[in-house]
Motif scaffolding. Sequence first.
Motif, PDB file in Angstrom:
ATOM      1  N   GLN A 269      -3.371 -65.546   6.772  1.00  0.00           N
ATOM      2  CA  GLN A 269      -2.654 -66.103   5.847  1.00  0.00           C
ATOM      3  C   GLN A 269      -1.115 -66.134   6.517  1.00  0.00           C
ATOM      4  O   GLN A 269      -0.777 -65.551   7.426  1.00  0.00           O
ATOM      5  CB  GLN A 269      -2.444 -64.940   4.702  1.00  0.00           C
ATOM      6  N   GLY A 270      -0.165 -66.947   5.758  1.00  0.00           N
ATOM      7  CA  GLY A 270       0.985 -66.773   6.143  1.00  0.00           C
ATOM      8  C   GLY A 270       1.601 -68.110   6.537  1.00  0.00           C
ATOM      9  O   GLY A 270       0.718 -69.116   6.842  1.00  0.00           O
ATOM     10  N   VAL A 271       2.907 -68.255   6.987  1.00  0.00           N
ATOM     11  CA  VAL A 271       3.702 -69.410   7.369  1.00  0.00           C
ATOM     12  C   VAL A 271       4.070 -69.091   8.995  1.00  0.00           C
ATOM     13  O   VAL A 271       4.616 -68.136   9.380  1.00  0.00           O
ATOM     14  CB  VAL A 271       4.791 -69.729   6.556  1.00  0.00           C
TER      15      VAL A 271
ATOM     16  N   ALA B 284       9.809 -67.762   4.795  1.00  0.00           N
ATOM     17  CA  ALA B 284       9.276 -66.479   4.579  1.00  0.00           C
ATOM     18  C   ALA B 284       9.980 -65.708   3.739  1.00  0.00           C
ATOM     19  O   ALA B 284       9.483 -65.011   2.685  1.00  0.00           O
ATOM     20  CB  ALA B 284       9.389 -65.582   6.061  1.00  0.00           C
ATOM     21  N   ALA B 285      11.252 -65.921   3.629  1.00  0.00           N
ATOM     22  CA  ALA B 285      12.115 -65.235   2.286  1.00  0.00           C
ATOM     23  C   ALA B 285      12.021 -65.660   1.274  1.00  0.00           C
ATOM     24  O   ALA B 285      11.935 -64.994  -0.009  1.00  0.00           O
ATOM     25  CB  ALA B 285      13.628 -65.195   2.811  1.00  0.00           C
ATOM     26  N   ARG B 286      11.802 -67.124   1.039  1.00  0.00           N
ATOM     27  CA  ARG B 286      11.592 -67.678  -0.478  1.00  0.00           C
ATOM     28  C   ARG B 286      10.450 -67.628  -0.870  1.00  0.00           C
ATOM     29  O   ARG B 286      10.127 -67.586  -2.149  1.00  0.00           O
ATOM     30  CB  ARG B 286      12.161 -69.310  -0.117  1.00  0.00           C
ATOM     31  N   THR B 287       9.318 -67.809  -0.139  1.00  0.00           N
ATOM     32  CA  THR B 287       8.041 -68.008  -0.672  1.00  0.00           C
ATOM     33  C   THR B 287       6.997 -66.708  -1.002  1.00  0.00           C
ATOM     34  O   THR B 287       6.148 -66.382  -1.411  1.00  0.00           O
ATOM     35  CB  THR B 287       7.103 -69.015   0.234  1.00  0.00           C
ATOM     36  N   GLY B 288       7.709 -65.711   0.035  1.00  0.00           N
ATOM     37  CA  GLY B 288       6.813 -64.245  -0.027  1.00  0.00           C
ATOM     38  C   GLY B 288       5.588 -64.307   1.050  1.00  0.00           C
ATOM     39  O   GLY B 288       4.942 -63.381   1.053  1.00  0.00           O
TER      40      GLY B 288
ATOM     41  N   PRO C  55      23.568 -65.878   3.498  1.00  0.00           N
ATOM     42  CA  PRO C  55      22.415 -65.099   3.951  1.00  0.00           C
ATOM     43  C   PRO C  55      21.242 -65.947   3.730  1.00  0.00           C
ATOM     44  O   PRO C  55      21.172 -66.603   2.719  1.00  0.00           O
ATOM     45  CB  PRO C  55      22.412 -63.717   3.018  1.00  0.00           C
ATOM     46  N   THR C  56      20.242 -65.563   4.525  1.00  0.00           N
ATOM     47  CA  THR C  56      18.814 -66.388   4.480  1.00  0.00           C
ATOM     48  C   THR C  56      18.327 -66.231   3.064  1.00  0.00           C
ATOM     49  O   THR C  56      18.231 -65.068   2.486  1.00  0.00           O
ATOM     50  CB  THR C  56      17.867 -65.652   5.393  1.00  0.00           C
ATOM     51  N   GLY C  57      17.662 -67.307   2.615  1.00  0.00           N
ATOM     52  CA  GLY C  57      17.232 -67.133   1.162  1.00  0.00           C
ATOM     53  C   GLY C  57      17.923 -67.160   0.055  1.00  0.00           C
ATOM     54  O   GLY C  57      17.593 -67.348  -1.226  1.00  0.00           O
TER      55      GLY C  57
END
Length: 382
Positions: free
Chosen positions: A263-265, A293-297, A364-366
Amino acid sequence: MRVLRRGDAGPDVAEIRSTLAAMELLPPVTESGEYEVFDTAMEHAVRAFQQRRGLITDGLVGPATYQALRGAGFHLGSRPLTYMFSAPMQGDDVFALQERLTELGFDAGRPDGHFGPQTERALKTFQRDMRLVADGMCGPATIRELHRLSSPRARGGRPVFLREQEQVRQAGPRLRGKRIVIDPGHGGDDLGVVASGLREADIAWDLARRLEGRMQATGMEALISRGPNQSPTEGERAKFANEAGADLFLSLHNDKNPSPKAQGVASFHFGTGNGTTSTVGELLAGFIQRELAARTGMLDCRTHYKTWEIFTRTRCPAVRIEIGYLTNPEDSRKLADPAFRDVVAEGILVAVKRLYLLGEGDQPTGTFTFADVLAHELAKAE
């Protein structure tokens, strides 16, 4: 050519085994017929070669791997090099020529191992400066001059990609006027990954349309590389971006794996593994990866360099994003939700904005939002 895999046999397999042996990835070839079989050891050698060259590491010898294997057999000076429009010459010798010309201050373009018109122009300029016949053919006389200048005064610094970075800097922090090609993977009869009741081509198309709308709202010119029922080749997609004069190229995909646990991006950019990489492509891939990664989990599968055709044939910085595994229950559940696809589109837009912000007004990211991007663009317009 047919795709070669473990269990195949014949002269084609023998040729590839011989090439791998010459690269010391396999034992030396003997006259025994057993070496005409694609066995486990040969599959491992193919995987090692693919990993070294930034190709998909699947152990199969398809067109891209076969082309890279053939090109690996050439060194600079082993054959005359010239530009051929219908079938450009490719190989390690072309790559070496491009790097050598670049080191000497001649803009041969991105070192990608393809002898194109920009490489020809750089070669002709070099030949004129060396008082050679400027015919665009890298033959014995040109090779001698290249070897004679084998110790340039300055090396390194990746000048091609420093130019790429400077173009972004000069473009300024505003998004208005930037031309972005959005490339939804697959399409038409090519559905891509089909799993969990979802089709990769449909998801990529939906994401492309959502991203297109957001980009246009900020003043960017967003172009989609294909229609809903079309499936261009990677070469055709790259040609579309080149002819459009794109500033950036964003390719949208989903992944699959025999294991449902995968799984993952992940994000990909041009790079060869020997220090040659697209500076801007690598930077943008990093921004996209961190935002998604920060926004979608989703699991962060990081950024990676590749020598895929979509990277070697596009003249602008290009990034390919693998947004989740449709074969993973959690990823597929998220991707089935239109609201989640909005989050993905916003994350990619914000990453593009970060690329052009140059650190100005960064957050900051996200945390940067679509509304923030619009507000920043309006403030710049005043």
